[in-house]
Scaffold this motif. Structure first.
Motif, PDB file in Angstrom:
ATOM      1  N   GLU A 174       0.833  -1.201   0.000  1.00 20.22           N
ATOM      2  CA  GLU A 174       0.000   0.000   0.000  1.00 20.22           C
ATOM      3  C   GLU A 174       0.868   1.252   0.000  1.00 20.22           C
ATOM      4  OE1 GLU A 174      -3.177   0.490  -0.242  1.00 20.22           O
ATOM      5  OE2 GLU A 174      -3.739  -1.617  -0.309  1.00 20.22           O
ATOM      6  N   ASP A 175       0.523   2.201  -0.851  1.00 16.05           N
ATOM      7  CA  ASP A 175       1.208   3.493  -0.852  1.00 16.05           C
ATOM      8  C   ASP A 175       0.538   4.452   0.129  1.00 16.05           C
ATOM      9  OD1 ASP A 175       1.662   3.240  -4.394  1.00 16.05           O
ATOM     10  OD2 ASP A 175       3.034   2.699  -2.779  1.00 16.05           O
ATOM     11  N   ALA A 176      -0.777   4.359   0.235  1.00 12.99           N
ATOM     12  CA  ALA A 176      -1.530   5.290   1.063  1.00 12.99           C
ATOM     13  C   ALA A 176      -1.754   4.705   2.449  1.00 12.99           C
ATOM     14  CB  ALA A 176      -2.865   5.606   0.398  1.00 12.99           C
ATOM     15  N   ALA A 177      -2.139   5.589   3.388  1.00 14.95           N
ATOM     16  CA  ALA A 177      -2.494   5.139   4.726  1.00 14.95           C
ATOM     17  C   ALA A 177      -3.825   4.371   4.673  1.00 14.95           C
ATOM     18  CB  ALA A 177      -2.600   6.340   5.655  1.00 14.95           C
ATOM     19  N   LEU A 178      -4.063   3.563   5.695  1.00 12.69           N
ATOM     20  CA  LEU A 178      -5.272   2.759   5.765  1.00 12.69           C
ATOM     21  C   LEU A 178      -6.108   3.175   6.965  1.00 12.69           C
ATOM     22  CD1 LEU A 178      -3.764  -0.779   5.065  1.00 12.69           C
ATOM     23  CD2 LEU A 178      -5.114   0.609   3.484  1.00 12.69           C
ATOM     24  N   SER A 179      -7.417   3.152   6.800  1.00 13.24           N
ATOM     25  CA  SER A 179      -8.318   3.433   7.916  1.00 13.24           C
ATOM     26  C   SER A 179      -8.546   2.150   8.710  1.00 13.24           C
ATOM     27  CB  SER A 179      -9.649   3.967   7.407  1.00 13.24           C
ATOM     28  OG  SER A 179     -10.342   2.946   6.709  1.00 13.24           O
ATOM     29  N   ALA A 180      -9.078   2.288   9.914  1.00 11.69           N
ATOM     30  CA  ALA A 180      -9.389   1.111  10.724  1.00 11.69           C
ATOM     31  C   ALA A 180     -10.389   0.187  10.010  1.00 11.69           C
ATOM     32  CB  ALA A 180      -9.902   1.531  12.085  1.00 11.69           C
ATOM     33  N   ALA A 198       1.765   4.773  12.858  1.00  4.55           N
ATOM     34  CA  ALA A 198       1.466   6.159  13.221  1.00  4.55           C
ATOM     35  C   ALA A 198       0.043   6.456  12.771  1.00  4.55           C
ATOM     36  CB  ALA A 198       2.449   7.111  12.556  1.00  4.55           C
ATOM     37  N   GLN A 199      -0.669   7.259  13.545  1.00  3.81           N
ATOM     38  CA  GLN A 199      -2.044   7.611  13.220  1.00  3.81           C
ATOM     39  C   GLN A 199      -2.145   9.109  12.986  1.00  3.81           C
ATOM     40  OE1 GLN A 199      -4.901   6.741  16.304  1.00  3.81           O
ATOM     41  NE2 GLN A 199      -6.610   6.578  14.858  1.00  3.81           N
ATOM     42  N   ASP A 200      -2.739   9.500  11.847  1.00  7.53           N
ATOM     43  CA  ASP A 200      -2.871  10.923  11.550  1.00  7.53           C
ATOM     44  C   ASP A 200      -4.167  11.477  12.161  1.00  7.53           C
ATOM     45  OD1 ASP A 200      -5.017  10.291   9.895  1.00  7.53           O
ATOM     46  OD2 ASP A 200      -3.852  10.388   8.049  1.00  7.53           O
ATOM     47  N   PRO A 201      -4.369  12.790  12.113  1.00 10.80           N
ATOM     48  CA  PRO A 201      -5.567  13.388  12.735  1.00 10.80           C
ATOM     49  C   PRO A 201      -6.878  12.864  12.164  1.00 10.80           C
ATOM     50  CG  PRO A 201      -3.904  15.064  12.320  1.00 10.80           C
ATOM     51  CD  PRO A 201      -3.415  13.821  11.668  1.00 10.80           C
ATOM     52  N   ALA A 202      -6.839  12.391  10.924  1.00 12.93           N
ATOM     53  CA  ALA A 202      -8.065  11.860  10.314  1.00 12.93           C
ATOM     54  C   ALA A 202      -8.346  10.422  10.725  1.00 12.93           C
ATOM     55  CB  ALA A 202      -7.977  11.957   8.796  1.00 12.93           C
ATOM     56  N   GLY A 203      -7.418   9.838  11.496  1.00 13.40           N
ATOM     57  CA  GLY A 203      -7.626   8.473  11.974  1.00 13.40           C
ATOM     58  C   GLY A 203      -7.047   7.401  11.080  1.00 13.40           C
ATOM     59  N   HIS A 204      -6.292   7.782  10.045  1.00 14.53           N
ATOM     60  CA  HIS A 204      -5.677   6.804   9.154  1.00 14.53           C
ATOM     61  C   HIS A 204      -4.316   6.366   9.714  1.00 14.53           C
ATOM     62  CE1 HIS A 204      -8.654   8.577   6.429  1.00 14.53           C
ATOM     63  NE2 HIS A 204      -8.601   7.425   5.783  1.00 14.53           N
ATOM     64  N   TYR A 205      -3.961   5.136   9.375  1.00 18.00           N
ATOM     65  CA  TYR A 205      -2.727   4.546   9.895  1.00 18.00           C
ATOM     66  C   TYR A 205      -1.687   4.412   8.780  1.00 18.00           C
ATOM     67  CZ  TYR A 205      -5.585   3.319  13.927  1.00 18.00           C
ATOM     68  OH  TYR A 205      -6.406   3.370  15.030  1.00 18.00           O
ATOM     69  N   ALA A 206      -0.438   4.594   9.173  1.00 20.76           N
ATOM     70  CA  ALA A 206       0.698   4.391   8.267  1.00 20.76           C
ATOM     71  C   ALA A 206       1.835   3.785   9.090  1.00 20.76           C
ATOM     72  CB  ALA A 206       1.140   5.713   7.640  1.00 20.76           C
ATOM     73  N   LEU A 207       2.838   3.255   8.402  1.00 28.43           N
ATOM     74  CA  LEU A 207       3.968   2.669   9.109  1.00 28.43           C
ATOM     75  C   LEU A 207       4.669   3.726   9.958  1.00 28.43           C
ATOM     76  CD1 LEU A 207       5.521   0.357   6.380  1.00 28.43           C
ATOM     77  CD2 LEU A 207       4.166  -0.329   8.359  1.00 28.43           C
ATOM     78  N   GLY A 208       5.089   3.312  11.157  1.00 27.35           N
ATOM     79  CA  GLY A 208       5.745   4.222  12.079  1.00 27.35           C
ATOM     80  C   GLY A 208       7.250   4.165  11.993  1.00 27.35           C
ATOM     81  N   VAL A 209       7.896   5.033  12.738  1.00 30.94           N
ATOM     82  CA  VAL A 209       9.341   5.180  12.682  1.00 30.94           C
ATOM     83  C   VAL A 209      10.059   3.931  13.172  1.00 30.94           C
ATOM     84  CG1 VAL A 209       9.538   6.199  14.995  1.00 30.94           C
ATOM     85  CG2 VAL A 209      11.255   6.741  13.240  1.00 30.94           C
ATOM     86  N   ARG A 210       9.420   3.155  14.063  1.00 35.97           N
ATOM     87  CA  ARG A 210      10.086   1.971  14.589  1.00 35.97           C
ATOM     88  C   ARG A 210      10.354   0.956  13.482  1.00 35.97           C
ATOM     89  NH1 ARG A 210      13.463   1.589  18.675  1.00 35.97           N
ATOM     90  NH2 ARG A 210      13.290  -0.347  19.860  1.00 35.97           N
ATOM     91  N   VAL A 211       9.446   0.866  12.514  1.00 38.89           N
ATOM     92  CA  VAL A 211       9.647  -0.041  11.383  1.00 38.89           C
ATOM     93  C   VAL A 211      10.866   0.395  10.579  1.00 38.89           C
ATOM     94  CG1 VAL A 211       8.637  -0.944   9.251  1.00 38.89           C
ATOM     95  CG2 VAL A 211       7.202  -0.602  11.270  1.00 38.89           C
ATOM     96  N   TYR A 212      10.984   1.699  10.357  1.00 38.13           N
ATOM     97  CA  TYR A 212      12.141   2.229   9.634  1.00 38.13           C
ATOM     98  C   TYR A 212      13.429   1.924  10.384  1.00 38.13           C
ATOM     99  CZ  TYR A 212      15.534   5.551   7.824  1.00 38.13           C
ATOM    100  OH  TYR A 212      16.679   6.111   7.314  1.00 38.13           O
ATOM    101  N   GLN A 213      13.405   2.082  11.704  1.00 38.43           N
ATOM    102  CA  GLN A 213      14.609   1.823  12.496  1.00 38.43           C
ATOM    103  C   GLN A 213      15.037   0.365  12.405  1.00 38.43           C
ATOM    104  OE1 GLN A 213      13.076   3.282  16.224  1.00 38.43           O
ATOM    105  NE2 GLN A 213      14.130   5.256  16.031  1.00 38.43           N
ATOM    106  N   LEU A 214      14.072  -0.537  12.469  1.00 39.82           N
ATOM    107  CA  LEU A 214      14.401  -1.959  12.344  1.00 39.82           C
ATOM    108  C   LEU A 214      14.937  -2.275  10.950  1.00 39.82           C
ATOM    109  CD1 LEU A 214      11.465  -3.756  14.194  1.00 39.82           C
ATOM    110  CD2 LEU A 214      13.842  -3.621  14.914  1.00 39.82           C
TER     111      LEU A 214
END
Length: 256
Positions: free
Chosen positions: A21-27, A55-71
């Motif tokens: 997925e390129d875009a964030a996903l909703s619950a 990570a969750q944006d103000p609209a409630g959508h989810y995207a990969l967080g920084v911890r994934v990048y660190q790993l």
């Protein structure tokens, strides 16, 4: 193998949705795609956000967080192209019985960083660490063909003749540039007795996690074991091996 933990498996199911997925996903998107109960999905999402994997944006959508990048960065740091190349070269050599190399480009030369010998008595003699003019080898031509055009012309000007290793070597820069254009279109490279009068070779590109060509994998065979059918077979094996090595380096092939 130990028992799988359902909650951990479900958490990974959620994370792996973002691989394609390129875009964030909703619950609701996540619930629908994972078929998880709504309450379970929300609990897992809250846990993953708290731990930094989402990570969750103000609209409630989810995207990969920084911890994934660190790993991922930590994993990339541990990768060793030569070591990974040696393992894949062994697999390819076991499949074809011929000599397999992995090489990188340094200036106008290639340097072999991994090598597995043929099992045949008659075989190519070489060694890891050996340096050869790139334009005389299949791996070198593959790597040159992967360069941006301006960088390629700065490296190999069209008005400077090229050195020859055999009578078959390309010495005309214009002819080389034409050959490189054909390699780009085909996606693999070959050479017929251009670096060794008794050996022919095929090569395919190795890409890193960004898609950049960082090496090439080649299969070399004496001309006594070389014909059109063998060429096609070794070309396929080289492309498969290079693809496997690319995957080890984090490259994900785009969906067709």
């Amino acid at each position: 193998m130990g028992r799988l933990v359902p909650a951990v498996t479900r958490a990974f199911d959620i994370l792996e949705l973002f691989l394609d997925e390129d875009a964030a996903l909703s619950a609701p998107d996540i619930v629908r795609r994972t078929q998880l109960p709504r309450t379970t999905a929300h609990e897992l999402l809250a846990t993953l956000v708290t731990r930094g994997y989402l990570a969750q944006d103000p609209a409630g959508h989810y995207a990969l967080g920084v911890r994934v990048y660190q790993l991922g960065s930590r994993y990339a740091e541990q990768l060793d192209l030569a070591a990974e190349g040696q393992q894949v070269a062994r697999q390819v050599a076991d499949a074809c019985g011929e000599t397999v190399h992995v090489a990188i480009l340094e200036g106008t030369d290639v340097i072999y960083i991994a090598k597995v010998d043929s099992t045949h008595a008659v075989r190519m003699v070489s060694a890891a660490g050996r340096r050869l003019p790139a334009h005389c080898t299949a791996v070198g031509k593959m790597l040159l063909a992967s360069l941006p055009e301006d960088e390629l012309r700065a490296l190999l000007p069209t008005d400077v003749p090229l050195a020859a290793l055999t009578q078959q070597s390309i010495t005309d820069p214009a002819a080389l540039h034409t050959a490189l254009a054909e390699i780009r279109a085909r996606g693999t490279a070959s050479e017929n007795r251009e670096s060794n009068p008794d050996v022919s070779c095929v090569a395919a590109p190795v890409r890193d996690e960004t898609g950049r060509v960082v090496a090439a994998l080649s299969i070399s065979a004496p001309t006594i074991r070389w014909d059109d059918n063998r060429h096609a077979e070794l070309e396929r094996l080289a492309a498969t091996g290079a693809g496997n090595l690319s995957a080890r380096l984090g490259h994900r092939q785009a969906a067709p």
